[in-house]
Design an enzyme around this catalytic site. Structure first.
Site, PDB file in Angstrom:
ATOM      1  N   SER A 555     -60.511  18.075  25.464  1.00 18.24           N
ATOM      2  CA  SER A 555     -60.635  18.189  23.930  1.00 18.24           C
ATOM      3  C   SER A 555     -61.721  19.317  23.544  1.00 18.24           C
ATOM      4  O   SER A 555     -61.613  20.344  24.397  1.00 18.24           O
ATOM      5  CB  SER A 555     -60.919  16.865  23.126  1.00 18.24           C
ATOM      6  N   ASP A 640     -49.904  15.785  20.094  1.00 15.03           N
ATOM      7  CA  ASP A 640     -51.227  15.791  19.961  1.00 15.03           C
ATOM      8  C   ASP A 640     -51.520  16.282  18.633  1.00 15.03           C
ATOM      9  O   ASP A 640     -51.055  17.440  18.176  1.00 15.03           O
ATOM     10  CB  ASP A 640     -51.920  16.752  21.002  1.00 15.03           C
ATOM     11  N   HIS A 675     -52.952  12.993  21.919  1.00 11.84           N
ATOM     12  CA  HIS A 675     -54.111  13.381  22.328  1.00 11.84           C
ATOM     13  C   HIS A 675     -54.870  12.480  23.318  1.00 11.84           C
ATOM     14  O   HIS A 675     -55.536  13.193  24.292  1.00 11.84           O
ATOM     15  CB  HIS A 675     -55.225  13.488  21.049  1.00 11.84           C
TER      16      HIS A 675
END
Length: 705
Positions: A555, A640, A675
């Site tokens: 991330s 995501d 995600h």
């Protein structure tokens, strides 16, 4: 324009490609697209066409599938190692494990797993753990036949009769709220869609407060209340947030007296409260003000508030009367300390537990009504400690969690009157012997003089002679501290002689709020410099060979990987970038994308020239250049919502254009996940085993444990 991918991509989509001897990576076609700022700056983006908000464009899907096919080819010789790693990791898991039960309103609540099953069962027992079990949710049954499924917030009504939960069947964090009558087991027909995973019951046991998302940006925009059994279309709007830099949530205070609406931006907070018995009108506790953050709880007839008001950079704790409506009514209780970051607190009848951070380590301070204070003790040089589930206030027992890089997660309860400590549970890790591993804390001086803490772990017998392989992890954003907790998957690296390091770089809050401020906005380059400087110093001190260093981040930590890959590729043999935020400027210029407008105070607003120029200097996608890059394993999820799949897709396409080296770059897209990757406790380990196998092979590690 109907963009297509080149014949190389098309050829990879054929069935025969899997048998082809040549490993030719996909080559996406270029289609010029100008990205323009409000002040007139322009950039060409040849791979902008890979963005498809609906996730259904044939050419885009062909490219992602081609990259997956190529990754399959590259990884095929490593399949035995991947399978071995997966079996090792799963083999350490006690498959019929259960959480520590916690008592609330006469019931003991817990989560348990059954052998061979991916998902938990949420259950409770009335009065004692010897009472008959009541299953609240069997998530294995709920997830049957689905590629992805998760249950997040689940709340029982005050009378213990009803359950509301939020479920996600895609991975995009766009939830559906469902209801169950716990007396009959009936799942009720009420269904609330397009919401966040956050619910709270009012005292009437019929009214539920929830947060509605914007369908495009996924921002939390409205609080509504639903009366069970009525049409969702008639739900009443309670509050609407007009400032799209704020996140929003709902909750209940410690004493159950109030329902709260809590709003937070990167630099500001605001709380509103209403009586839980009659939540008709919400009162502002203190109006929002830029650079003033606070979070509040109500207990023992007063508000208790953690805040950075009045220059308290590391936060302090204040109190206020129940009818407070302004900061002028706040009274200091726990003073600000330049060397101690106050991270949270829990209120009890006879004491208060304060979660703090000092010298890059967590601690819990106990503050008693008579003014005495004490600290919960730790025995290792690098560890993680924090408050555990303490749902009831009328007890002298404090539950807290403790772990380190060698100590599995452990839940203790401490009697704050007698000092007695009891271990309630330690994460069972089959076949693991903590005495075979060593953890230590070292400090690295960065290029600007900042001292960066680093947590290390390795298997006994390791020699600091500059020959070992190193796996270095970091995050470095949002003030999120990456504390040295036990990770049983890392054991598979340690047992093969790899040293594992967590670099506590600027952008987190390990060293206090200033540590965060020094790693964001116009200071973001410090984050990248710290990571590289830690690597170089660990190599200099003999923890690793210069050509046997792996780096990993996900991330915002994937942004770190992308920036470091551009700026210091020679320092790393291989890098893992999971769901990486690598197209910083283009994403932040688009307010329709989730995590944009409410992130301006983290990254900067590129509509302003100063921030645009600074972000453009480090944005990984924009700074790919003709040079030799390390081996890269890049992962993403098609659904995501935090970092859109097209960011890593575009980045990899550009890397393929400009990389002058021969080290492999692979790109894995999970077509059914968001995600957090695949759902289920075992599925994610298959993905991890794949990246581990890639890393170990690139580092030249003996694959025999």
């Amino acid at each position: 324009m109907n963009p297509t991918v080149s014949f190389l991509v098309a050829s990879l989509m054929t069935a025969s490609v899997h048998a082809a001897p040549a490993l030719t990576p996909p080559d996406a076609e270029k289609h010029p697209h100008m990205v323009t700022t409000p002040f007139g700056a322009t950039r060409n983006d040849d791979y902008y066409w890979l963005r498809d908000d609906k996730r259904e464009a044939p050419a885009m899907l062909a490219y992602l599938n081609a990259e997956n096919a190529y990754t399959d080819q590259v990884m095929a010789p490593l399949k035995p190692l991947q399978d071995t790693l997966y079996k090792e990791i799963v083999g350490r898991i006690k498959q019929d494990d259960a959480s520590v039960p916690a008592r609330e309103r006469g019931y003991w609540y817990y989560t348990r797993f059954e052998t061979g099953k991916d998902y938990p069962i949420q259950a409770r027992r009335k009065g004692s753990m010897e009472a008959p079990e009541e299953i609240l949710l069997d998530i294995n049954q709920m997830a049957a036949g689905k590629g992805y499924f998760s249950v997040d917030d689940a709340e029982v009504s005050q009378d213990n009769h009803l359950l509301a939960w939020a479920e996600d069947g895609v991975g995009r964090r766009q939830y559906v709220i469902r209801f169950k009558d716990l007396r009959t087991g009936e799942v009720l027909p009420d269904r609330i869609e397009n919401v966040s995973a956050n619910v709270v019951w009012a005292d009437d046991n019929r009214t539920l407060f929830y947060v509605e998302n914007d369908p495009e940006t996924l921002l939390t925009v409205r609080v509504k209340k639903h009366v069970l059994g009525t049409p969702v279309s008639s739900d009443v709007l309670v509050y609407e947030e007009k400032d799209d830099s704020f996140y929003m949530g709902v909750g209940r205070t410690r004493d159950d007296r109030f329902i709260t609406i809590d709003l937070h931006s990167t630099v500001s907070s605001e709380s509103r409260y209403a009586p839980a018995a009659n939540p008709q009108a919400f009162t502002v506790l203190a109006p929002r003000a830029r650079d003033v953050e606070y979070d509040a709880d109500h207990f023992d007839g007063r508000w208790v508030i953690r805040t950075n008001d009045a220059g308290a950079k590391n936060f302090k704790i204040v109190t206020a009367p129940t009818d407070a409506t302004a900061r002028s009514q706040w009274k200091d209780w726990v003073a600000h300390d330049d060397s101690v970051l106050v991270e949270g607190f829990e209120l009890f009848d006879g004491f208060t537990a304060i979660a703090e951070r000092s010298n890059a380590l967590e601690r819990v301070r106990l503050l008693f009504a008579d003014g005495r204070q004490d600290y919960v003790k730790a025995d290792e040089p690098a560890y993680s400690m924090g408050l555990a589930a303490n749902p009831e206030a009328d007890t002298p027992w404090l539950r807290y969690a403790y772990t380190s890089l060698t100590t599995p997660a452990t839940t203790f309860e401490l009697n704050t009157v007698t000092g007695e400590r009891r271990q309630l549970k330690q994460q069972p890790v089959i076949g693991y012997d903590p005495s075979q591993y060593t953890t230590e804390r070292v400090w690295v001086t960065a290029r600007d003089g900042a001292r960066v803490p680093v947590s290390l772990v390795y298997r006994n017998g390791f020699r600091k002679d500059g020959s070992a392989a190193l796996y270095q992890y970091a995050y470095g954003s949002y003030g999120m501290s990456m504390d040295p907790g036990f990770n049983q998957t890392v054991v598979s690296l340690l047992d093969r002689g790899v040293v594992y390091a967590i670099a506590h770089i600027r952008g987190g809050e390990e060293m206090g709020r200033a540590w965060y401020d020094d790693g964001k906005l116009l200071n973001k380059q410090n984050t990248f410099n710290d990571f590289v400087d830690v690597t170089r110093e660990l190599v200099r001190q003999g923890y690793a060979a210069k050509d046997r260093v792996a780096a990993s981040g996900g991330s915002a930590g994937g942004l770190l990987m992308g920036a470091v890959a551009n700026q210091a590729p020679q320092d790393y043999r291989v890098m893992v970038a999971q769901v990486p935020f690598v197209d910083v400027v283009t994403t932040m210029l688009d307010p329709t994308i989730p995590l944009t407008t409410n992130e301006y105070d983290e990254w900067g607003n590129p509509e302003q020239r100063e921030y645009y120029d600074y972000m453009l200097r480090y944005s990984p996608y924009d700074n790919v250049t003709r040079q030799a890059y390390p081996s890269l394993f890049v992962g993403t999820g098609l659904w995501d919502s935090q970092v859109q799949y097209w960011e890593p897709a575009k980045w990899v396409a550009r890397l393929r254009d400009d990389n002058t080296g021969t080290a492999p770059i692979v790109f894995r897209t999970n077509m059914e996940a968001g995600h957090g990757g695949k759902s289920g406790r075992f599925q994610r380990y298959r993905e991890l085993a794949e990246s581990y196998a890639f890393v170990l092979e690139q580092l030249g590690v003996d694959t025999t444990p």
